[in-house]
Design a protein around this motif. Structure first.
Motif, PDB file in Angstrom:
ATOM      1  N   VAL A  48      11.377   5.580   0.958  1.00  7.56           N
ATOM      2  CA  VAL A  48      12.683   6.089   0.549  1.00  7.56           C
ATOM      3  C   VAL A  48      13.441   5.027  -0.247  1.00  7.56           C
ATOM      4  CG1 VAL A  48      14.945   6.834   1.388  1.00  7.56           C
ATOM      5  CG2 VAL A  48      12.868   7.742   2.447  1.00  7.56           C
ATOM      6  N   ALA A  49      13.395   3.787   0.200  1.00  7.74           N
ATOM      7  CA  ALA A  49      14.082   2.710  -0.512  1.00  7.74           C
ATOM      8  C   ALA A  49      13.506   2.534  -1.916  1.00  7.74           C
ATOM      9  CB  ALA A  49      13.969   1.406   0.276  1.00  7.74           C
ATOM     10  N   LEU A  50      12.176   2.555  -2.033  1.00  3.55           N
ATOM     11  CA  LEU A  50      11.556   2.385  -3.351  1.00  3.55           C
ATOM     12  C   LEU A  50      11.852   3.570  -4.258  1.00  3.55           C
ATOM     13  CD1 LEU A  50       9.770   0.663  -5.160  1.00  3.55           C
ATOM     14  CD2 LEU A  50       7.765   1.782  -4.165  1.00  3.55           C
TER      15      LEU A  50
ATOM     16  N   PRO B 144       4.818   8.144   3.125  1.00  4.43           N
ATOM     17  CA  PRO B 144       5.246   7.711   1.785  1.00  4.43           C
ATOM     18  C   PRO B 144       4.831   8.678   0.687  1.00  4.43           C
ATOM     19  CG  PRO B 144       4.320   5.867   3.004  1.00  4.43           C
ATOM     20  CD  PRO B 144       4.023   7.099   3.797  1.00  4.43           C
ATOM     21  N   TYR B 145       3.651   9.287   0.839  1.00  2.75           N
ATOM     22  CA  TYR B 145       3.196  10.255  -0.164  1.00  2.75           C
ATOM     23  C   TYR B 145       4.100  11.483  -0.181  1.00  2.75           C
ATOM     24  CZ  TYR B 145      -0.272  12.549  -3.143  1.00  2.75           C
ATOM     25  OH  TYR B 145      -0.920  13.163  -4.205  1.00  2.75           O
TER      26      TYR B 145
ATOM     27  N   GLY C 283       7.197  10.787  -1.875  1.00  3.76           N
ATOM     28  CA  GLY C 283       6.964  10.844  -3.313  1.00  3.76           C
ATOM     29  C   GLY C 283       6.913  12.265  -3.836  1.00  3.76           C
ATOM     30  N   VAL C 284       6.304  13.178  -3.068  1.00  3.07           N
ATOM     31  CA  VAL C 284       6.255  14.591  -3.471  1.00  3.07           C
ATOM     32  C   VAL C 284       7.661  15.161  -3.585  1.00  3.07           C
ATOM     33  CG1 VAL C 284       5.602  16.903  -2.684  1.00  3.07           C
ATOM     34  CG2 VAL C 284       3.940  15.037  -2.584  1.00  3.07           C
ATOM     35  N   LEU C 285       8.500  14.914  -2.585  1.00  2.00           N
ATOM     36  CA  LEU C 285       9.881  15.385  -2.656  1.00  2.00           C
ATOM     37  C   LEU C 285      10.632  14.721  -3.803  1.00  2.00           C
ATOM     38  CD1 LEU C 285      10.869  15.444   1.143  1.00  2.00           C
ATOM     39  CD2 LEU C 285      10.571  17.418  -0.371  1.00  2.00           C
ATOM     40  N   GLY C 286      10.400  13.424  -3.987  1.00  2.76           N
ATOM     41  CA  GLY C 286      11.085  12.714  -5.065  1.00  2.76           C
ATOM     42  C   GLY C 286      10.664  13.184  -6.440  1.00  2.76           C
ATOM     43  N   GLY C 287       9.384  13.466  -6.632  1.00  4.14           N
ATOM     44  CA  GLY C 287       8.914  13.956  -7.926  1.00  4.14           C
ATOM     45  C   GLY C 287       9.469  15.327  -8.258  1.00  4.14           C
ATOM     46  N   TRP C 288       9.486  16.223  -7.258  1.00  3.41           N
ATOM     47  CA  TRP C 288      10.050  17.554  -7.477  1.00  3.41           C
ATOM     48  C   TRP C 288      11.552  17.459  -7.763  1.00  3.41           C
ATOM     49  CZ3 TRP C 288      13.730  19.724  -4.087  1.00  3.41           C
ATOM     50  CH2 TRP C 288      14.111  21.029  -4.389  1.00  3.41           C
ATOM     51  N   TRP C 289      12.268  16.641  -6.985  1.00  4.43           N
ATOM     52  CA  TRP C 289      13.709  16.515  -7.188  1.00  4.43           C
ATOM     53  C   TRP C 289      14.009  15.902  -8.552  1.00  4.43           C
ATOM     54  CZ3 TRP C 289      17.612  13.167  -8.227  1.00  4.43           C
ATOM     55  CH2 TRP C 289      18.910  13.557  -7.878  1.00  4.43           C
ATOM     56  N   THR C 290      13.210  14.947  -8.974  1.00  3.98           N
ATOM     57  CA  THR C 290      13.405  14.335 -10.299  1.00  3.98           C
ATOM     58  C   THR C 290      13.220  15.365 -11.401  1.00  3.98           C
ATOM     59  OG1 THR C 290      12.640  12.189  -9.480  1.00  3.98           O
ATOM     60  CG2 THR C 290      12.557  12.544 -11.862  1.00  3.98           C
TER      61      THR C 290
ATOM     62  N   VAL D 208       0.841  -1.204   0.000  1.00  7.17           N
ATOM     63  CA  VAL D 208       0.000   0.000   0.000  1.00  7.17           C
ATOM     64  C   VAL D 208       0.871   1.247   0.000  1.00  7.17           C
ATOM     65  CG1 VAL D 208      -1.833   1.229   1.208  1.00  7.17           C
ATOM     66  CG2 VAL D 208      -1.799  -1.269   1.213  1.00  7.17           C
ATOM     67  N   ASP D 209       1.939   1.231   0.777  1.00  2.17           N
ATOM     68  CA  ASP D 209       2.847   2.378   0.816  1.00  2.17           C
ATOM     69  C   ASP D 209       3.536   2.590  -0.531  1.00  2.17           C
ATOM     70  OD1 ASP D 209       2.385   2.989   3.570  1.00  2.17           O
ATOM     71  OD2 ASP D 209       3.638   1.287   4.112  1.00  2.17           O
ATOM     72  N   SER D 210       3.714   1.523  -1.287  1.00  2.00           N
ATOM     73  CA  SER D 210       4.278   1.674  -2.637  1.00  2.00           C
ATOM     74  C   SER D 210       3.368   2.525  -3.506  1.00  2.00           C
ATOM     75  CB  SER D 210       4.472   0.295  -3.276  1.00  2.00           C
ATOM     76  OG  SER D 210       5.395  -0.485  -2.551  1.00  2.00           O
ATOM     77  N   PHE D 211       2.062   2.311  -3.397  1.00  4.32           N
ATOM     78  CA  PHE D 211       1.124   3.104  -4.197  1.00  4.32           C
ATOM     79  C   PHE D 211       1.065   4.551  -3.726  1.00  4.32           C
ATOM     80  CE2 PHE D 211      -0.502  -1.059  -5.470  1.00  4.32           C
ATOM     81  CZ  PHE D 211      -0.678  -0.847  -6.833  1.00  4.32           C
TER      82      PHE D 211
END
Length: 719
Positions: free
Chosen positions: A620-622, A537-538, A541-548, A359-362
């Protein structure tokens, strides 16, 4: 006394049949001889050879002494069944006894479910035109060793037994059983009787049927719309051209063009009068199965797409289905021993009962994509975006298929699905009648606050996801305007959520996860479905999407400049670290579960730390694995996750999520036997079968509802 003695005693409680008694008496005598030192078998033999049977049958025959007329009808009917065994008209009594639960195989391994014959009970209805209902009597017994023994017994009661009549009868029988409490005792407060009821269609059921009819009609008409219109227009064009030819206004050269079968292009000057371009035509054409199936099977990609997400999404939803198969099977499990054996059978089985990280993956992928796409739009439009379109788009795309599934699952399945375990569907109808509207507002993880009455139980995820989607622009806009402030605010929110999870876990003495929790209801209600606990987890993802969005190209350039050895070393380090973290989160609970089953205290500190950091660590790992795949550090893993075949299946993951839970529930409700978690091969075949059926039904939901709504949105949004 163990489950063996208790189950035999419950069996003979309602069966006055000398041949059956002799069989079990001889069986127990043989067992006692083979195990002379085993007191438990001697106890069982003592009980069966005592006066319990005659006393219990006397209770049944004297049950007609109840005061009310309705109770007397119930008592008379049961007494008549037993009396019929002593007459020539034995068939009704034989079927009644055949419908009663018998001691099953696997008693010594903890199979405490006495399954009767649901079909034999239903067959009585066809012979005497009186309704009989299959019931489950559940209780918790206490044996001499002070251990608790959950019991479930399937019986067949006449329709006259309503309200608490059959419970009263059971309690009178237990008064006889509890004469020797030092051997085996069933507290009266633990008795519950759950019977099949003749559930009628309610308003929501008719709405569900109407929605299915509308969807089917639109799919049928939409599929035929364009071919029929093209045929009519072709006929009309040929007829007009033939008139022109006959009048000499078209030359021989033009005539050859028509004879070749090539029709002239449609006259777009006709505007609204031209049927294919009318609003009605566009609406029907949106439901064309040829179009929606083409959209489903399209595997073309665009530059900038992160293809590994398709594979991660499919594997994650498959893991969700696996976890729910094991979870829902508990409603018909063949005894506590069979369930406990899942843990003892092997270390790797932890992957089946601890599927919660899926669920956290989604949540991670949802936050990642929302942040990435919205960051691009803000950069393209100078910091502006259409907030109304942002919410309307999401609401329409989610709610259309969700509404269909809510109405069918909540109002139709509990009415039409019949079987020995159909009572697991009862809460659906009750909760949906009261709280169906919370699904449309995405508030079912809040309302009701103190009760667990979620209409379509697994839909709490959608409410959380929509609530995260609603607050995401705040973090993303701050990241766009001032990265330092945006990162700080997002990290503070993330840390606050983690601390809240740890504090609540510590105050309420919750264990590492809801699966291990004795007070699972409180853990689920207070923590598992609440957004302030599930948002980490969300936010990752927000930080990861912006950084990407800001740095992916630079990171690709950096990795591309590395030597082969350096790249191999860096990639190996990333995958080793991230996989170790994920392995700990999933399989680290195995020892905790063993402690729980052994009755040993679990570490309160370890549980609190797990609740505090597990979800964030998994995310973070995913995220690092996704970035590794995108920057050339994924190797063969990225090749597998980016396979084009995942594209089609990934489009179905939302529909699979909506449908799989109800499909598994419907299967379990109709089981004619207890659900067993062995052998592994049989469960694997069952799981693969469920995946196939779920994806097949999901393809229908996608092509008939989800994709047509996407087409309609584009039509009206452009207008």
């Amino acid at each position: 006394m163990t489950s063996f003695e208790a189950l035999l005693l419950l069996l003979v409680s309602l069966i006055k049949c000398s041949s059956t008694y002799e069989i079990f008496d001889n069986l127990l005598r043989g067992i006692s001889v083979g195990h002379p030192d085993s007191a438990r078998y001697s106890v069982a033999h003592h009980i069966l050879t005592s006066d319990h049977i005659d006393d219990i049958v006397g209770v049944i025959k004297n049950f007609k002494s109840n005061t009310t007329d309705e109770s007397n009808q119930c008592a008379h009917k049961i007494a008549n069944i037993f009396e019929s065994l002593e007459t020539t008209n034995r068939m009704e009594g034989v079927k009644f006894i055949d419908a009663l639960g018998k001691p099953p195989s696997g008693l010594l391994s903890g199979n405490t479910v006495l399954m009767g014959s649901y079909d034999s009970c239903a067959d009585i209805n066809n012979t005497d035109h009186q309704w009989y209902k299959s019931c489950h009597i559940s209780a918790t017994g206490v044996i001499a060793t002070k251990e608790y023994l959950p019991l479930t017994w399937t019986v067949c009661f006449p329709a006259e037994c309503r309200g608490g009549n059959y419970t009263d009868l059971t309690r009178k029988i237990l008064a006889v059983i509890n004469r020797e409490p030092y051997l085996f005792y069933i507290p009266e407060t633990t008795i519950a009787t759950d019977c099949q009821e003749d559930t009628e269609l309610v308003v929501g059921s008719y709405v569900a049927i109407a929605l299915i009819g509308v969807v089917a009609f639109m799919g049928f008409v939409g599929t035929l719309w364009k071919p029929v219109v093209d045929l009519v227009e072709s006929f009309r064009s040929n007829k007009d051209l033939q008139v022109l030819v006959n009048s000499g206004e078209v030359g021989e050269e033009d005539e050859e063009i028509v004879e070749d079968g090539r029709t002239p292009p449609p006259d777009t000057s006709q505007g609204k009068d031209f049927i294919p371009q009318s609003t009605l035509g566009l609406v029907f054409n949106s439901f064309s199965l040829s179009r929606t199936w083409e959209a489903l099977l399209d595997t073309t990609t665009k530059p900038g797409q992160i293809l590994c997400l398709n594979g991660i999404r499919v594997l994650s939803i498959n893991w969700v289905v696996l976890g729910h198969l094991y979870l829902i099977g508990l409603g018909a499990a063949g005894g506590i021993g069979d369930v406990v054996d899942i843990v003892y059978r092997g270390y790797w089985h932890t992957f089946t009962w601890n599927a919660l990280p899926s669920v956290d993956s989604f949540f991670l992928m949802s936050g990642f994509l929302v942040s990435l796409l919205l960051s691009k739009e803000l950069a393209r439009k100078g910091g502006r975006f259409n907030i109304a379109a942002y919410f309307i788009h999401r609401y329409i795309r989610l709610t259309a298929p969700f509404l269909i599934v809510t109405m069918v699952t909540g109002f139709l399945l509990p009415v039409i699905v019949r079987g020995p375990f159909e009572t697991i569907l009862k809460p659906l109808l009750q909760s949906c009648q009261a709280y169906w509207w919370t699904n449309l507002l995405y508030l079912n993880n809040f309302i009701p606050w103190s009760k667990m009455e979620i209409c379509v139980g697994h839909s709490w995820y959608l409410s959380n996801d929509f609530q995260f989607y609603a607050v995401a622009p705040i973090f993303i806009y701050l990241l766009y305007k001032s990265p330092r402030i945006g990162v700080s605010v997002t990290l503070v929110a993330l840390a606050g959520s983690c601390i809240a999870a740890g504090v609540l876990s510590w105050i309420h003495n919750f264990t590492a996860t809801v699966i291990l929790e004795v007070n699972a209801f409180d853990d689920f209600r207070m923590m598992y479905i609440k957004p302030w606990i599930r948002i980490p987890p969300y936010l990752v993802g927000v930080l990861g999407g912006w950084w990407t969005f800001k740095n992916l190209d630079s990171l690709k350039l950096f990795v591309g400049r590395l030597r082969m050895g350096q790249k191999l070393l860096l990639g190996s380090a990333v995958w080793l670290i991230t996989c170790t973290i994920q392995y700990w989160i999933v399989f680290g609970l195995h020892s905790q579960m063993l402690h729980k089953l052994a009755g040993e205290p679990q570490s309160h500190i370890a549980g609190t730390l797990y609740e505090t950091f597990a979800r964030t660590s998994w995310a973070v790992a995913l995220l690092l694995q996704i970035l590794a795949c995108e920057t050339g550090l994924g190797g063969v893993i990225n090749t597998l996750l980016s396979w084009r075949g995942w594209i089609v299946l990934s489009r179905l993951t939302f529909a699979v999520y909506l449908l799989h839970y109800s499909l598994i529930q419907s299967y379990v409700a109709q089981l004619r036997h207890a659900f067993f978690y062995r052998p592994d091969y049989e469960l694997a075949v069952l799981y693969i079968g469920f995946l196939g059926v779920t994806y097949a039904v999901a393809s229908l939901l996608f092509t008939l509802v989800e994709q047509p709504v996407a087409f309609l949105e584009k039509i009206f949004y452009r207008r």
